[in-house]
Enzyme design. Structure first.
Site, PDB file in Angstrom:
ATOM      1  N   LYS A 232       1.912   4.642  -0.990  1.00 17.34           N
ATOM      2  CA  LYS A 232       1.289   5.830  -1.574  1.00 17.34           C
ATOM      3  C   LYS A 232       1.709   7.029  -0.733  1.00 17.34           C
ATOM      4  O   LYS A 232       2.172   6.860   0.406  1.00 17.34           O
ATOM      5  CB  LYS A 232      -0.236   5.687  -1.612  1.00 17.34           C
ATOM      6  CG  LYS A 232      -0.886   5.472  -0.264  1.00 17.34           C
ATOM      7  CD  LYS A 232      -2.367   5.198  -0.416  1.00 17.34           C
ATOM      8  CE  LYS A 232      -3.004   4.952   0.953  1.00 17.34           C
ATOM      9  NZ  LYS A 232      -4.401   4.576   0.826  1.00 17.34           N
TER      10      LYS A 232
ATOM     11  N   ASN B 128       0.962   7.377   3.015  1.00 15.19           N
ATOM     12  CA  ASN B 128       1.624   6.475   3.955  1.00 15.19           C
ATOM     13  C   ASN B 128       3.110   6.761   4.117  1.00 15.19           C
ATOM     14  O   ASN B 128       3.818   5.991   4.757  1.00 15.19           O
ATOM     15  CB  ASN B 128       1.412   5.019   3.522  1.00 15.19           C
ATOM     16  CG  ASN B 128      -0.039   4.611   3.636  1.00 15.19           C
ATOM     17  OD1 ASN B 128      -0.794   5.202   4.389  1.00 15.19           O
ATOM     18  ND2 ASN B 128      -0.423   3.615   2.866  1.00 15.19           N
TER      19      ASN B 128
ATOM     20  N   ASP C 101       0.837  -1.203   0.000  1.00 18.17           N
ATOM     21  CA  ASP C 101       0.000   0.000   0.000  1.00 18.17           C
ATOM     22  C   ASP C 101       0.874   1.256   0.000  1.00 18.17           C
ATOM     23  O   ASP C 101       0.622   2.196   0.737  1.00 18.17           O
ATOM     24  CB  ASP C 101      -0.931  -0.014   1.220  1.00 18.17           C
ATOM     25  CG  ASP C 101      -2.069   0.998   1.102  1.00 18.17           C
ATOM     26  OD1 ASP C 101      -2.393   1.409  -0.033  1.00 18.17           O
ATOM     27  OD2 ASP C 101      -2.627   1.381   2.145  1.00 18.17           O
TER      28      ASP C 101
END
Length: 176
Positions: A90, A93, A88
């Site tokens: 991105k 984050n 995840d």
């Protein structure tokens, strides 16, 4: 977590944070729960996140872009060394500490990678393998780049699930 089937996600996140101690990821100080909630006490990052920085600056300079890409690679490598795949990545984050250094966060979708299922032949380029042994006329048929790509696409799901095959690509690129 129970109602939404998120127990494994939270367990994977807590396990990774407890196992990996690296300046490139946010630190977990402790975790505990009461009758209703699970608490993960983590390091505060006062610099915000990369998404906010990108919206505020609109465009990064070449030096800034190189700096943040390098720090992102180091953060991803730090979890890969412990056989986890983030899944995840991105800007939301990627958090910034008070000095502007990047910290990777949100490991809810991470997966442990079982490296025991990986075999060298899955990553070896047939052309390079035959040339490195000095045997130009190997009995193994040579694959074209298109055939190698098709082989990779066909077998990548047996290595790990979801988007974590990027880990394997990173290993190929870095020569691991």
């Amino acid at each position: 977590m129970l109602r939404r089937g998120q127990v494994e996600h939270v367990r994977a996140e807590r396990n990774l944070l407890a196992e990996v101690d690296n300046n490139c990821i946010v630190k977990l100080y402790c975790s505990f729960q009461d009758n209703e909630y699970l608490y993960l006490i983590m390091e505060y990052q006062p610099g915000g996140d990369m998404m906010t920085l990108l919206m505020r600056k609109d465009t990064l300079t070449d030096e800034e872009a190189k700096f943040y890409v390098a720090e992102t690679v180091l953060a991803i490598e730090s979890i890969h060394k412990h056989n986890y795949v983030h899944r995840d990545i991105k800007p939301d984050n990627l958090l910034l500490d008070r000095y502007g250094h990047l910290r990777l966060s949100d490991f809810g979708l991470c997966k442990p990678l079982d490296c025991s299922t990986l075999e060298e032949k899955d990553f070896t380029n047939v052309d390079n393998a035959s040339n490195s042994t000095g045997e130009g006329n190997s009995s193994a048929p040579k694959r074209t780049q298109q055939e190698q790509l098709q082989h990779w696409q066909k077998n990548r799901r047996t290595l790990v699930s979801s988007h974590s095959y990027y880990y394997c690509l990173l290993c190929i690129i870095s020569g691991r």
